[in-house]
Design a protein around this motif. Structure first.
Motif, PDB file in Angstrom:
ATOM      1  N   GLY A  98       0.790  -1.222   0.000  1.00  0.00           N
ATOM      2  CA  GLY A  98       0.000   0.000   0.000  1.00  0.00           C
ATOM      3  C   GLY A  98       0.828   1.280   0.000  1.00  0.00           C
ATOM      4  N   LYS A  99       2.153   1.155  -0.099  1.00  0.00           N
ATOM      5  CA  LYS A  99       3.022   2.332  -0.105  1.00  0.00           C
ATOM      6  C   LYS A  99       3.712   2.465  -1.456  1.00  0.00           C
ATOM      7  CE  LYS A  99       4.018   2.232   4.877  1.00  0.00           C
ATOM      8  NZ  LYS A  99       5.094   2.181   5.901  1.00  0.00           N
ATOM      9  N   GLN A 100       3.991   3.723  -1.842  1.00  0.00           N
ATOM     10  CA  GLN A 100       4.710   3.998  -3.076  1.00  0.00           C
ATOM     11  C   GLN A 100       6.218   4.054  -2.797  1.00  0.00           C
ATOM     12  OE1 GLN A 100       3.367   4.349  -6.269  1.00  0.00           O
ATOM     13  NE2 GLN A 100       1.499   3.584  -5.300  1.00  0.00           N
ATOM     14  N   ILE A 101       6.986   3.191  -3.469  1.00  0.00           N
ATOM     15  CA  ILE A 101       8.436   3.154  -3.311  1.00  0.00           C
ATOM     16  C   ILE A 101       9.073   3.820  -4.523  1.00  0.00           C
ATOM     17  CG2 ILE A 101      10.440   1.684  -2.904  1.00  0.00           C
ATOM     18  CD1 ILE A 101       8.336   1.517  -0.705  1.00  0.00           C
ATOM     19  N   ASN A 102       9.850   4.874  -4.273  1.00  0.00           N
ATOM     20  CA  ASN A 102      10.458   5.640  -5.369  1.00  0.00           C
ATOM     21  C   ASN A 102      11.871   5.185  -5.723  1.00  0.00           C
ATOM     22  OD1 ASN A 102       8.225   7.442  -5.744  1.00  0.00           O
ATOM     23  ND2 ASN A 102       8.853   8.491  -3.856  1.00  0.00           N
ATOM     24  N   GLU A 103      12.457   4.311  -4.897  1.00  0.00           N
ATOM     25  CA  GLU A 103      13.805   3.823  -5.178  1.00  0.00           C
ATOM     26  C   GLU A 103      13.905   2.345  -4.818  1.00  0.00           C
ATOM     27  OE1 GLU A 103      16.456   6.179  -2.886  1.00  0.00           O
ATOM     28  OE2 GLU A 103      15.845   5.301  -0.960  1.00  0.00           O
ATOM     29  N   ALA A 104      14.835   1.664  -5.438  1.00  0.00           N
ATOM     30  CA  ALA A 104      15.020   0.232  -5.204  1.00  0.00           C
ATOM     31  C   ALA A 104      16.507  -0.079  -5.181  1.00  0.00           C
ATOM     32  CB  ALA A 104      14.318  -0.585  -6.287  1.00  0.00           C
ATOM     33  N   VAL A 105      16.840  -1.236  -4.614  1.00  0.00           N
ATOM     34  CA  VAL A 105      18.239  -1.658  -4.531  1.00  0.00           C
ATOM     35  C   VAL A 105      18.750  -1.996  -5.935  1.00  0.00           C
ATOM     36  CG1 VAL A 105      19.820  -3.404  -3.637  1.00  0.00           C
ATOM     37  CG2 VAL A 105      17.993  -2.499  -2.179  1.00  0.00           C
ATOM     38  N   SER A 106      19.853  -1.395  -6.299  1.00  0.00           N
ATOM     39  CA  SER A 106      20.440  -1.635  -7.615  1.00  0.00           C
ATOM     40  C   SER A 106      21.753  -2.420  -7.529  1.00  0.00           C
ATOM     41  CB  SER A 106      20.704  -0.312  -8.336  1.00  0.00           C
ATOM     42  OG  SER A 106      21.550   0.518  -7.553  1.00  0.00           O
ATOM     43  N   LYS A 107      22.344  -2.453  -6.323  1.00  0.00           N
ATOM     44  CA  LYS A 107      23.643  -3.121  -6.220  1.00  0.00           C
ATOM     45  C   LYS A 107      23.979  -3.423  -4.755  1.00  0.00           C
ATOM     46  CE  LYS A 107      27.197  -0.483  -7.017  1.00  0.00           C
ATOM     47  NZ  LYS A 107      28.199   0.345  -7.739  1.00  0.00           N
ATOM     48  N   VAL A 108      24.633  -4.553  -4.527  1.00  0.00           N
ATOM     49  CA  VAL A 108      25.218  -4.881  -3.223  1.00  0.00           C
ATOM     50  C   VAL A 108      26.684  -5.211  -3.455  1.00  0.00           C
ATOM     51  CG1 VAL A 108      25.200  -6.411  -1.218  1.00  0.00           C
ATOM     52  CG2 VAL A 108      23.035  -5.749  -2.283  1.00  0.00           C
ATOM     53  N   THR A 109      27.562  -4.574  -2.675  1.00  0.00           N
ATOM     54  CA  THR A 109      29.004  -4.774  -2.843  1.00  0.00           C
ATOM     55  C   THR A 109      29.605  -5.307  -1.554  1.00  0.00           C
ATOM     56  OG1 THR A 109      29.077  -2.898  -4.385  1.00  0.00           O
ATOM     57  CG2 THR A 109      31.184  -3.667  -3.480  1.00  0.00           C
ATOM     58  N   TRP A 110      30.314  -6.422  -1.655  1.00  0.00           N
ATOM     59  CA  TRP A 110      31.044  -6.980  -0.517  1.00  0.00           C
ATOM     60  C   TRP A 110      32.539  -6.735  -0.738  1.00  0.00           C
ATOM     61  CZ3 TRP A 110      26.859  -9.480  -2.626  1.00  0.00           C
ATOM     62  CH2 TRP A 110      25.816  -9.821  -1.755  1.00  0.00           C
ATOM     63  N   THR A 111      33.200  -6.167   0.269  1.00  0.00           N
ATOM     64  CA  THR A 111      34.630  -5.896   0.198  1.00  0.00           C
ATOM     65  C   THR A 111      35.323  -6.596   1.356  1.00  0.00           C
ATOM     66  OG1 THR A 111      34.157  -3.718  -0.774  1.00  0.00           O
ATOM     67  CG2 THR A 111      36.393  -4.096   0.061  1.00  0.00           C
ATOM     68  N   ALA A 112      36.452  -7.252   1.065  1.00  0.00           N
ATOM     69  CA  ALA A 112      37.184  -7.971   2.100  1.00  0.00           C
ATOM     70  C   ALA A 112      37.607  -7.018   3.206  1.00  0.00           C
ATOM     71  CB  ALA A 112      38.402  -8.667   1.496  1.00  0.00           C
ATOM     72  N   ASP A 113      37.339  -7.410   4.447  1.00  0.00           N
ATOM     73  CA  ASP A 113      37.690  -6.606   5.615  1.00  0.00           C
ATOM     74  C   ASP A 113      38.289  -7.540   6.667  1.00  0.00           C
ATOM     75  OD1 ASP A 113      37.923  -4.521   7.412  1.00  0.00           O
ATOM     76  OD2 ASP A 113      35.832  -4.618   8.054  1.00  0.00           O
ATOM     77  N   GLY A 114      39.476  -8.034   6.357  1.00  0.00           N
ATOM     78  CA  GLY A 114      40.131  -8.978   7.253  1.00  0.00           C
ATOM     79  C   GLY A 114      40.032 -10.415   6.761  1.00  0.00           C
ATOM     80  N   SER A 115      39.394 -10.617   5.614  1.00  0.00           N
ATOM     81  CA  SER A 115      39.261 -11.964   5.059  1.00  0.00           C
ATOM     82  C   SER A 115      39.396 -11.889   3.546  1.00  0.00           C
ATOM     83  CB  SER A 115      37.910 -12.577   5.452  1.00  0.00           C
ATOM     84  OG  SER A 115      37.804 -13.897   4.969  1.00  0.00           O
ATOM     85  N   LYS A 116      39.444 -13.042   2.891  1.00  0.00           N
ATOM     86  CA  LYS A 116      39.486 -13.130   1.431  1.00  0.00           C
ATOM     87  C   LYS A 116      39.153 -14.560   1.029  1.00  0.00           C
ATOM     88  CE  LYS A 116      43.733 -11.715   1.179  1.00  0.00           C
ATOM     89  NZ  LYS A 116      45.074 -11.330   0.650  1.00  0.00           N
ATOM     90  N   ILE A 117      38.859 -14.741  -0.261  1.00  0.00           N
ATOM     91  CA  ILE A 117      38.591 -16.082  -0.778  1.00  0.00           C
ATOM     92  C   ILE A 117      39.860 -16.555  -1.477  1.00  0.00           C
ATOM     93  CG2 ILE A 117      37.049 -17.499  -2.173  1.00  0.00           C
ATOM     94  CD1 ILE A 117      35.040 -15.181  -2.113  1.00  0.00           C
ATOM     95  N   GLY A 118      40.555 -17.488  -0.853  1.00  0.00           N
ATOM     96  CA  GLY A 118      41.836 -17.945  -1.372  1.00  0.00           C
ATOM     97  C   GLY A 118      41.700 -18.992  -2.456  1.00  0.00           C
ATOM     98  N   PRO A 119      42.809 -19.372  -3.104  1.00  0.00           N
ATOM     99  CA  PRO A 119      42.795 -20.417  -4.130  1.00  0.00           C
ATOM    100  C   PRO A 119      42.211 -21.717  -3.573  1.00  0.00           C
ATOM    101  CG  PRO A 119      44.881 -19.242  -4.153  1.00  0.00           C
ATOM    102  CD  PRO A 119      44.145 -18.768  -2.935  1.00  0.00           C
ATOM    103  N   GLY A 120      41.346 -22.341  -4.371  1.00  0.00           N
ATOM    104  CA  GLY A 120      40.733 -23.591  -3.940  1.00  0.00           C
ATOM    105  C   GLY A 120      39.618 -23.425  -2.924  1.00  0.00           C
ATOM    106  N   GLN A 121      39.144 -22.191  -2.716  1.00  0.00           N
ATOM    107  CA  GLN A 121      38.095 -21.928  -1.743  1.00  0.00           C
ATOM    108  C   GLN A 121      36.897 -21.246  -2.400  1.00  0.00           C
ATOM    109  OE1 GLN A 121      40.025 -19.466   1.209  1.00  0.00           O
ATOM    110  NE2 GLN A 121      41.011 -21.204   2.214  1.00  0.00           N
ATOM    111  N   PHE A 122      35.775 -21.218  -1.666  1.00  0.00           N
ATOM    112  CA  PHE A 122      34.624 -20.449  -2.112  1.00  0.00           C
ATOM    113  C   PHE A 122      33.975 -19.811  -0.891  1.00  0.00           C
ATOM    114  CE2 PHE A 122      32.456 -24.252  -0.763  1.00  0.00           C
ATOM    115  CZ  PHE A 122      31.211 -23.819  -0.319  1.00  0.00           C
TER     116      PHE A 122
END
Length: 255
Positions: A98-122
């Motif tokens: 019942g509400k009018q939404i004028n904006e929507a999510v266009s992108k989500v960005t994840w940035t490593a902050d103390g971690s990373k995806i190493g070789p052979g991992q997911f």
């Protein structure tokens, strides 16, 4: 010698097939946890494998189509990663609850902050999505993967025909809308409960029937036993009377 060469060639070919098939299937994908129905809400995982042997993934960007906008996209916190949700203005407002939404999510960005995806991992990045559009059967979520050696892989190619592109975009398939987007699970679970109750009731009735049968058989046996006892007593009395009559008759003759 020829057999050795043939075996070596066959082994090399097999290894190449394994490596190539692994590379073909190791791409960014979106996987729903349960049902993702049109007009409903869903939880999905963005699965990100690391394809490099000498570099680690340190950033992921997932884009959402604004032609089928989502008013709500909420990332679940992932240890060692920082998530940023970006919204964009819509040309046509979206109506939600019942509400009018004028904006929507266009992108989500994840940035490593103390971690990373190493070789052979997911790594999996969970998202809560809603309300899912009702006028399409899929959402194409184009993704961009960045490595710590500054290499960027764009998973943005849409599949046309049966052949999968080299860098396919993640696709979320949507199932047909149910009668109740929020209560479908409850309705489904209620049916087995009702069936179980009916079965329990039937068992209970059957149990009472068996008990009633037991009572009938017991009563019948008791009645038969009582009759036998009565007949036995009568027989004994008749026998005693016969003996007494015989004794008296003998005495009369002697007299």
């Amino acid at each position: 010698m020829n057999l050795s060469r043939a075996a070596l060639a066959a082994g090399t070919a097999a290894a190449s097939v394994v490596l190539l098939s692994g590379t073909a299937f190791a791409h960014v994908s979106v996987q729903p946890q349960g049902e993702a129905a049109q007009g409903g809400y869903a939880t999905v995982n963005i699965k990100v494998p690391n394809e490099r042997d000498n570099a680690s993934t340190v950033k992921l960007e997932v884009n959402f189509p604004l032609d089928h906008p989502l008013a709500s996209v909420m990332p679940q916190p992932v240890p060692g990663w920082k998530a940023v949700v970006t919204k964009s203005k819509l040309d046509k407002p979206l109506s939600l609850h019942g509400k009018q939404i004028n904006e929507a999510v266009s992108k989500v960005t994840w940035t490593a902050d103390g971690s990373k995806i190493g070789p052979g991992q997911f790594q999996q990045f969970p998202l809560s999505l809603g309300q899912l559009p009702e006028n399409t059967d899929q959402l194409v979520l184009k993704a961009i993967q960045t490595y710590d050696n500054d290499e960027i892989v764009r998973w943005i190619e849409e599949q046309k025909g049966s052949e999968e592109p080299q860098h396919p975009a993640p696709v979320l398939k949507l199932s047909a809308a149910g009668d109740d987007h929020h209560g479908g699970g409850a309705a489904t679970s209620a049916a087995p409960t009702a069936s179980a109750s009916a079965a329990a009731s039937a068992d209970a009735k059957g149990g009472h029937g068996e008990k009633a049968g037991d009572h009938t058989e017991t009563a019948s046996a008791s009645s038969t036993d009582t009759t036998a006892r009565v007949l036995g007593v009568v027989g004994i009395l008749v026998g005693i009377a016969g003996v007494a009559f015989g004794v008296l008759a003998g005495r009369r003759r002697s007299a």
